[in-house]
Design an enzyme around this catalytic site. Sequence first.
Site, PDB file in Angstrom:
ATOM      1  CE  LYS A 188     -12.347  29.287 -20.031  1.00  0.00           C
ATOM      2  NZ  LYS A 188     -12.893  30.644 -20.160  1.00  0.00           N
TER       3      LYS A 188
ATOM      4  NE  ARG B 201     -14.947  37.979 -20.770  1.00  0.00           N
ATOM      5  CZ  ARG B 201     -15.080  36.672 -20.518  1.00  0.00           C
ATOM      6  NH1 ARG B 201     -14.958  36.218 -19.273  1.00  0.00           N
ATOM      7  NH2 ARG B 201     -15.353  35.832 -21.495  1.00  0.00           N
TER       8      ARG B 201
ATOM      9  CE1 TYR C 221       0.882  27.228  12.261  1.00  0.00           C
ATOM     10  CE2 TYR C 221      -0.119  26.216  10.314  1.00  0.00           C
ATOM     11  CZ  TYR C 221       1.009  26.592  11.040  1.00  0.00           C
ATOM     12  OH  TYR C 221       2.259  26.327  10.529  1.00  0.00           O
TER      13      TYR C 221
ATOM     14  CG  MET D 277       1.620  25.991   2.426  1.00  0.00           C
ATOM     15  SD  MET D 277       3.208  26.834   2.449  1.00  0.00           S
ATOM     16  CE  MET D 277       2.729  28.496   2.882  1.00  0.00           C
TER      17      MET D 277
END
EC number: 5.1.1.1
Length: 397
Positions: A36, A135, A279, A327
């Site tokens: 998964k 769950r 930054y 980023m």
Amino acid sequence: MSLRPTWAEISLPRLRRNYALLRAAAPGVELMAVVKANAYGHNAALCAPALVESGARWLGVTCLDEGIAVRQACPDARVLLMSGIWQGEAEAAIEHGLTPVVWETAHLAEIKEAAAQRGIASFAVHVEIDSGMSRQGVRLDRIEAFAAALARTPHIHVEGVMTHFHSPEVLDDPATARQLENFDQALARLAAAGVTPSIVHAGNSATALTPAMTRAIAALGNKHGAAAMVRPGLSLYGYAPRFSGEGAAAENTELQPVLAWKTRVISLRTIEPGETAGYNATFHAEKPTRLALLPVGYADGLNRLLSNRGAVLIRGQRAPIAGRVSMDLTIVDVTDIDGVKLGDEAVILGEQRAERSWARITADELAAIEGTIPYEVLCAIGPRVPRRIAEDENGDA
């Protein structure tokens, strides 16, 4: 094809060896290879076929979309939809030969309607039992009611019954023993209602690496006349769970990380004492400082919490992250690494050899800095980082 010099390498030989190690560590039970979340960020289209070739008959995914993608890569494998189906998905699950986990009567109604429309008399499902995680799964006080709903749905065949342990890596936690007892009780009550699965399964990587637990699950299967299975995920990709508690097992050092995440130096500059970088000017040079620029950032999955704390490997040595991870770009300090030049490889995750040095950064290390778990580190590597089969056929460290 992306030409951006940031990529991840997947070692299929290591993946196969990890599967073989788990197979040897868990005698008496079958292994469902969990692929998964795009094989925990490793690329399911690459990893799932290699696991099937290694002997995995069952593959575990989360949802329909993942199941369809894995089915395209592995046409003959059994594929379990571990988080069930949503409205309108039953027909596609049937079409693609996927096996859903069910625990709500709404699941049964969806499958009944889709199977009837397709003229299918019997469609296999696995029922999940909520043995204590709260769950997903049928609660113990709803067993008989759910069995009655199954009896009213002749299109459905219960092939398997499963549960999920919430703390299997805590070896002295009595909760896991209670969950096993609850699962045993649920299987007995289902049998009394005429539901007799051919497979029972529970547990994850921690379970597969704990001999007492695999023996307990094998015994449970034998008691109820079913084959037993456990569902390792993280350990397939080279990371052992962090065991704790009395009798905690030592980390399995034979497991080898399957993924290496790499980039290249695309720019170099020297800044003078008192100058800043990144930054918000969080990095301050205290001496003439050589900085290398890497084309990778938090949009690729490099966590911003590594700012001024993490490092990469260049020429077999650690280059500290200088300033904020942005980023798309990250700056590293290479002042103390001789000869760094444009195009040099930088390793974010993995090993690197140089003439006189060797170093490694693991997902465990990054997780410790970020205050999270290695699962998240691996799954966070973004889709714009292409996954490639490693050129090293041996995949050795």
